[in-house]
Motif scaffolding. Structure first.
Motif, PDB file in Angstrom:
ATOM      1  N   ASP A  54     -48.629 -20.769  15.526  1.00 41.77           N
ATOM      2  CA  ASP A  54     -49.607 -20.878  14.784  1.00 41.77           C
ATOM      3  C   ASP A  54     -49.973 -19.436  14.056  1.00 41.77           C
ATOM      4  O   ASP A  54     -49.487 -18.485  14.477  1.00 41.77           O
ATOM      5  CB  ASP A  54     -50.644 -20.899  14.941  1.00 41.77           C
ATOM      6  CG  ASP A  54     -51.530 -20.497  16.058  1.00 41.77           C
ATOM      7  OD1 ASP A  54     -52.240 -19.402  15.564  1.00 41.77           O
ATOM      8  OD2 ASP A  54     -51.553 -20.837  17.476  1.00 41.77           O
ATOM      9  N   VAL A  55     -50.083 -19.327  12.939  1.00 43.22           N
ATOM     10  CA  VAL A  55     -50.088 -18.173  11.791  1.00 43.22           C
ATOM     11  C   VAL A  55     -51.426 -17.148  12.454  1.00 43.22           C
ATOM     12  O   VAL A  55     -50.922 -16.012  12.263  1.00 43.22           O
ATOM     13  CB  VAL A  55     -50.445 -18.994  10.662  1.00 43.22           C
ATOM     14  CG1 VAL A  55     -51.239 -17.388   9.662  1.00 43.22           C
ATOM     15  CG2 VAL A  55     -49.439 -19.410  10.075  1.00 43.22           C
ATOM     16  N   CYS A 111     -36.730 -20.441  21.597  1.00 43.22           N
ATOM     17  CA  CYS A 111     -36.243 -21.045  22.632  1.00 43.22           C
ATOM     18  C   CYS A 111     -35.943 -22.782  22.577  1.00 43.22           C
ATOM     19  O   CYS A 111     -36.878 -22.635  21.932  1.00 43.22           O
ATOM     20  CB  CYS A 111     -35.413 -20.179  23.944  1.00 43.22           C
ATOM     21  SG  CYS A 111     -37.408 -20.263  24.643  1.00 43.22           S
ATOM     22  N   GLY A 112     -36.146 -22.920  23.536  1.00 40.29           N
ATOM     23  CA  GLY A 112     -37.708 -24.616  23.328  1.00 40.29           C
ATOM     24  C   GLY A 112     -38.011 -24.013  23.283  1.00 40.29           C
ATOM     25  O   GLY A 112     -39.429 -25.407  22.246  1.00 40.29           O
ATOM     26  N   THR A 113     -39.133 -23.512  24.488  1.00 35.96           N
ATOM     27  CA  THR A 113     -40.474 -23.229  24.136  1.00 35.96           C
ATOM     28  C   THR A 113     -40.668 -22.246  23.838  1.00 35.96           C
ATOM     29  O   THR A 113     -42.111 -22.017  23.322  1.00 35.96           O
ATOM     30  CB  THR A 113     -40.837 -24.042  25.271  1.00 35.96           C
ATOM     31  OG1 THR A 113     -40.324 -22.582  26.770  1.00 35.96           O
ATOM     32  CG2 THR A 113     -40.797 -25.279  26.753  1.00 35.96           C
ATOM     33  N   GLY A 114     -39.758 -21.473  23.964  1.00 33.93           N
ATOM     34  CA  GLY A 114     -40.486 -19.540  23.432  1.00 33.93           C
ATOM     35  C   GLY A 114     -40.859 -18.836  24.767  1.00 33.93           C
ATOM     36  O   GLY A 114     -41.090 -18.335  24.321  1.00 33.93           O
ATOM     37  N   ASN A 148     -30.157 -24.343  22.666  1.00 28.14           N
ATOM     38  CA  ASN A 148     -31.771 -25.047  22.436  1.00 28.14           C
ATOM     39  C   ASN A 148     -32.283 -25.255  21.001  1.00 28.14           C
ATOM     40  O   ASN A 148     -32.794 -26.155  20.627  1.00 28.14           O
ATOM     41  CB  ASN A 148     -32.621 -25.506  23.380  1.00 28.14           C
ATOM     42  CG  ASN A 148     -32.022 -25.811  24.565  1.00 28.14           C
ATOM     43  OD1 ASN A 148     -31.576 -26.802  24.521  1.00 28.14           O
ATOM     44  ND2 ASN A 148     -32.670 -25.742  25.939  1.00 28.14           N
ATOM     45  N   ALA A 149     -32.259 -23.690  20.465  1.00 32.45           N
ATOM     46  CA  ALA A 149     -32.991 -23.961  19.320  1.00 32.45           C
ATOM     47  C   ALA A 149     -31.920 -22.888  18.209  1.00 32.45           C
ATOM     48  O   ALA A 149     -32.454 -22.203  17.404  1.00 32.45           O
ATOM     49  CB  ALA A 149     -33.545 -22.074  20.036  1.00 32.45           C
ATOM     50  N   PHE A 150     -30.754 -23.419  18.496  1.00 38.48           N
ATOM     51  CA  PHE A 150     -30.137 -22.525  17.789  1.00 38.48           C
ATOM     52  C   PHE A 150     -30.229 -23.271  15.695  1.00 38.48           C
ATOM     53  O   PHE A 150     -30.109 -22.574  14.820  1.00 38.48           O
ATOM     54  CB  PHE A 150     -28.431 -23.434  17.922  1.00 38.48           C
ATOM     55  CG  PHE A 150     -27.482 -22.829  16.961  1.00 38.48           C
ATOM     56  CD1 PHE A 150     -27.293 -21.646  16.340  1.00 38.48           C
ATOM     57  CD2 PHE A 150     -26.967 -23.383  15.481  1.00 38.48           C
ATOM     58  CE1 PHE A 150     -26.162 -20.773  15.204  1.00 38.48           C
ATOM     59  CE2 PHE A 150     -26.041 -23.470  15.402  1.00 38.48           C
ATOM     60  CZ  PHE A 150     -25.665 -22.257  14.251  1.00 38.48           C
ATOM     61  N   GLN A 151     -29.910 -24.361  15.715  1.00 37.42           N
ATOM     62  CA  GLN A 151     -30.640 -25.068  13.966  1.00 37.42           C
ATOM     63  C   GLN A 151     -32.291 -24.196  13.941  1.00 37.42           C
ATOM     64  O   GLN A 151     -32.139 -23.911  12.615  1.00 37.42           O
ATOM     65  CB  GLN A 151     -30.803 -26.168  14.657  1.00 37.42           C
ATOM     66  CG  GLN A 151     -29.766 -27.657  15.549  1.00 37.42           C
ATOM     67  CD  GLN A 151     -28.573 -27.453  14.209  1.00 37.42           C
ATOM     68  OE1 GLN A 151     -29.147 -27.658  13.345  1.00 37.42           O
ATOM     69  NE2 GLN A 151     -27.205 -28.153  14.708  1.00 37.42           N
ATOM     70  N   LEU A 152     -33.332 -24.210  14.772  1.00 36.50           N
ATOM     71  CA  LEU A 152     -34.395 -23.676  14.471  1.00 36.50           C
ATOM     72  C   LEU A 152     -34.126 -22.238  14.069  1.00 36.50           C
ATOM     73  O   LEU A 152     -33.914 -21.547  12.688  1.00 36.50           O
ATOM     74  CB  LEU A 152     -35.301 -23.277  15.037  1.00 36.50           C
ATOM     75  CG  LEU A 152     -36.645 -23.102  14.788  1.00 36.50           C
ATOM     76  CD1 LEU A 152     -37.213 -24.052  12.846  1.00 36.50           C
ATOM     77  CD2 LEU A 152     -37.831 -23.623  15.482  1.00 36.50           C
ATOM     78  N   ILE A 181     -42.225 -26.567  18.123  1.00 43.50           N
ATOM     79  CA  ILE A 181     -42.587 -26.494  17.247  1.00 43.50           C
ATOM     80  C   ILE A 181     -41.808 -26.957  15.990  1.00 43.50           C
ATOM     81  O   ILE A 181     -40.753 -26.555  15.592  1.00 43.50           O
ATOM     82  CB  ILE A 181     -43.469 -25.018  16.193  1.00 43.50           C
ATOM     83  CG1 ILE A 181     -43.769 -24.734  14.951  1.00 43.50           C
ATOM     84  CG2 ILE A 181     -41.767 -23.878  16.218  1.00 43.50           C
ATOM     85  CD1 ILE A 181     -45.054 -23.316  14.227  1.00 43.50           C
ATOM     86  N   GLY A 182     -41.682 -26.973  14.197  1.00 44.19           N
ATOM     87  CA  GLY A 182     -40.677 -27.886  13.648  1.00 44.19           C
ATOM     88  C   GLY A 182     -40.264 -27.219  12.159  1.00 44.19           C
ATOM     89  O   GLY A 182     -41.502 -25.557  12.298  1.00 44.19           O
ATOM     90  N   PRO A 183     -39.615 -26.766  11.866  1.00 46.71           N
ATOM     91  CA  PRO A 183     -38.989 -25.532  10.897  1.00 46.71           C
ATOM     92  C   PRO A 183     -40.061 -24.988   9.261  1.00 46.71           C
ATOM     93  O   PRO A 183     -40.298 -23.736   9.167  1.00 46.71           O
ATOM     94  CB  PRO A 183     -37.381 -26.609   9.822  1.00 46.71           C
ATOM     95  CG  PRO A 183     -36.942 -27.740  11.065  1.00 46.71           C
ATOM     96  CD  PRO A 183     -38.765 -27.766  11.349  1.00 46.71           C
TER      97      PRO A 183
END
Length: 163
Positions: free
Chosen positions: A88-89, A65-68, A10-14, A111-113
């Motif tokens: 978040d930072v 993963c999808g949600t972390g 689910n998170a491969f791309q990120l 979260i986005g890239p």
């Protein structure tokens, strides 16, 4: 710093985006998978990265993963590992500064890239200065107490093969 990174499908791309981002830094990156969008169970990746940190093969880790949430729960089951969900930072900085978390987790559906890059950078830019050492020590002590009690129970019941 040697950084481990891993994700489920689910998170491969990120994960790949963050890997590319880290390639432009001074950090060495070790990829624990997955290596495609084919289905992978996130606990397997989380356990492998956690074990590598425990052995001193990598210094810190990033799991996705999808949600972390799933990878965070799985990583925290590994003895000695402190993983923190950070989107978040501020949370990323506090994961390290307050809790000496060896791993941060991110959710690709949360979260986005560009934000993920900032979170990862914040986490890797700070070092634990033992600010909350007393609290972290309590966590470590409770974990050791639990592990020792379970070992003693397993030995007395004969379920660990040490008779």
């Amino acid at each position: 710093m040697k950084i481990g990174i891993g994700s489920d499908h689910n998170a491969f791309q990120l994960k790949e985006i963050i890997k590319e981002f880290l390639a432009d830094t001074e950090h060495e990156v070790v990829d624990f998978g997955c290596h495609s969008t084919s289905a992978v169970d996130y606990p397997d990746v989380a356990f492998e990265l956690s074990q590598s940190i425990s052995r001193g093969e990598v210094e810190r880790g990033i799991l996705l993963c999808g949600t972390g949430i799933g990878v965070c729960i799985a990583a925290n089951k590994y003895p000695g590992i402190r993983a923190a969900l950070a989107h978040d930072v501020y949370s990323a900085e506090r994961a390290q500064l307050s809790n000496n978390a060896q791993i941060i987790t991110l959710g690709s559906q949360i979260i986005g890239p560009e934000a993920a890059k900032k979170v990862v950078n914040a986490y890797l830019s700070v070092s634990w200065a033992e600010g909350s050492k007393r609290k972290v020590d309590k966590i470590i002590e409770k974990e050791q107490e639990f592990l020792n009690d379970n070992y003693k129970e397993a030995v007395s019941s004969g379920s660990c093969g040490a008779n």
